[in-house]
Design a protein around this motif. Structure first.
Motif, PDB file in Angstrom:
ATOM      1  N   ALA A 190      46.409  35.587  46.890  1.00 24.25           N
ATOM      2  CA  ALA A 190      45.359  35.988  45.943  1.00 24.25           C
ATOM      3  C   ALA A 190      43.994  35.515  46.435  1.00 24.25           C
ATOM      4  N   VAL A 191      42.998  36.368  46.290  1.00 29.92           N
ATOM      5  CA  VAL A 191      41.628  36.055  46.698  1.00 29.92           C
ATOM      6  C   VAL A 191      40.680  36.535  45.610  1.00 29.92           C
ATOM      7  N   ALA A 192      39.641  35.758  45.333  1.00 29.88           N
ATOM      8  CA  ALA A 192      38.636  36.165  44.347  1.00 29.88           C
ATOM      9  C   ALA A 192      37.584  37.038  45.027  1.00 29.88           C
ATOM     10  N   PRO A 193      37.320  38.239  44.505  1.00 32.12           N
ATOM     11  CA  PRO A 193      36.241  39.066  45.057  1.00 32.12           C
ATOM     12  C   PRO A 193      34.902  38.333  45.020  1.00 32.12           C
ATOM     13  N   ASP A 194      34.088  38.518  46.051  1.00 39.66           N
ATOM     14  CA  ASP A 194      32.809  37.804  46.121  1.00 39.66           C
ATOM     15  C   ASP A 194      31.615  38.718  46.373  1.00 39.66           C
ATOM     16  N   THR A 195      31.841  40.019  46.500  1.00 40.61           N
ATOM     17  CA  THR A 195      30.742  40.971  46.644  1.00 40.61           C
ATOM     18  C   THR A 195      30.984  42.137  45.684  1.00 40.61           C
ATOM     19  N   ALA A 196      29.968  42.968  45.529  1.00 44.53           N
ATOM     20  CA  ALA A 196      30.107  44.096  44.603  1.00 44.53           C
ATOM     21  C   ALA A 196      29.338  45.313  45.112  1.00 44.53           C
TER      22      ALA A 196
END
Length: 202
Positions: A15-21
Motif C-alpha cells: 500500500a502507498v499513499a498518493p502524493d500528487t494530483a
C-alpha cells in the motif's frame, strides 16, 4: 529421465499513499450565438490558466478538448450555444491541488466545471520492488507446500516470469476525490505484482 519441476504463481502487493494530483476542470459558457459562447469560454479558460500557474509549472497545464454545440432547453427548443474548454492540471502535491481548486472557484466562478481529481503516486519503483518481493515469498511458500505433498524438496529455480500489476495498474481508494472544502484526502493505492516461478524438485 526428465527433471521433475513445480511451477506456481505468487501474488504480492503493498500500500502507498498518493502524493500528487491531476485536476481536471473546464471553462463552460452559454450564449445566444456560437461566437459569443466560444469567446466567453476562451476567456474563462485563460483565467483558469492564470490561476493554475500559481500552483504548478507550465508544462503540467494542458488543454484536453474544446467543444461547441447547440444548447436546448427542457422542451427541446434551441436557446443558443454552449462552449466547453477542458484542461488537465498536474500538481506536485495534494495541498497545491486543494489550493488550486479553492482559487479557481473564487476567481472563475460559475464558468468553472470540475470534472474530477485523480490522485497519483509520483514514484512507484520502491513500492513495486516490495510487491515483487512479496510475490516471490508467496510463490516460495506455495512451492514448498506442493513439494512436501509430493514427498520432494525444492531444488534450483529454473525460470521466473513476471506478470503485470493486478487489475491492470494501481487502484486508488478515494480516486476522483473532491469535497466542497477542496481538502483532498489521499487514502491509499495498492501496487500489486505477480510472479510465475519454476523450481526443480529434488
Amino acid at each position: 529421465m526428465s527433471t521433475r519441476t513445480v511451477t506456481v504463481t505468487g501474488q504480492g502487493s503493498t500500500a502507498v499513499a498518493p502524493d500528487t494530483a491531476v485536476v481536471r476542470v473546464a471553462a463552460v459558457a452559454r450564449a445566444a450565438g456560437l461566437a459569443e459562447a466560444f469567446a466567453s469560454a476562451s476567456t474563462a479558460a485563460a483565467q483558469i490558466g492564470v490561476v493554475a500557474r500559481r500552483h504548478t509549472v507550465e508544462e503540467r497545464i494542458a488543454s484536453t478538448g474544446i467543444t461547441v454545440w447547440p444548447w436546448h432547453d427542457n422542451q427541446g427548443r434551441q436557446r443558443g450555444f454552449e462552449a466547453r474548454h477542458s484542461l488537465s492540471i498536474g500538481c506536485s502535491d495534494l495541498d497545491a491541488a486543494g489550493a488550486l481548486l479553492d482559487e479557481l472557484a473564487g476567481e472563475v466562478g460559475d464558468a468553472l466545471a470540475v470534472d474530477g481529481v485523480a490522485l497519483e503516486v509520483a514514484e512507484t519503483t520502491a513500492a513495486r520492488d516490495r510487491a515483487v518481493a512479496a510475490a516471490y515469498a508467496d510463490a516460495l511458500r506455495q512451492a514448498e507446500q506442493l513439494a512436501g505433498l509430493a514427498g520432494a524438496s525444492l531444488g534450483d529455480v529454473l525460470a521466473i516470469a513476471q506478470g503485470g500489476s493486478a487489475g491492470g495498474g494501481p487502484g486508488f481508494r478515494g480516486m476522483d476525490a473532491i469535497a466542497a472544502s477542496a481538502k483532498l484526502e489521499p487514502g491509499e493505492t495498492t501496487v500489486a505484482a505477480s510472479l510465475s516461478v519454476t523450481w526443480a524438485l529434488a
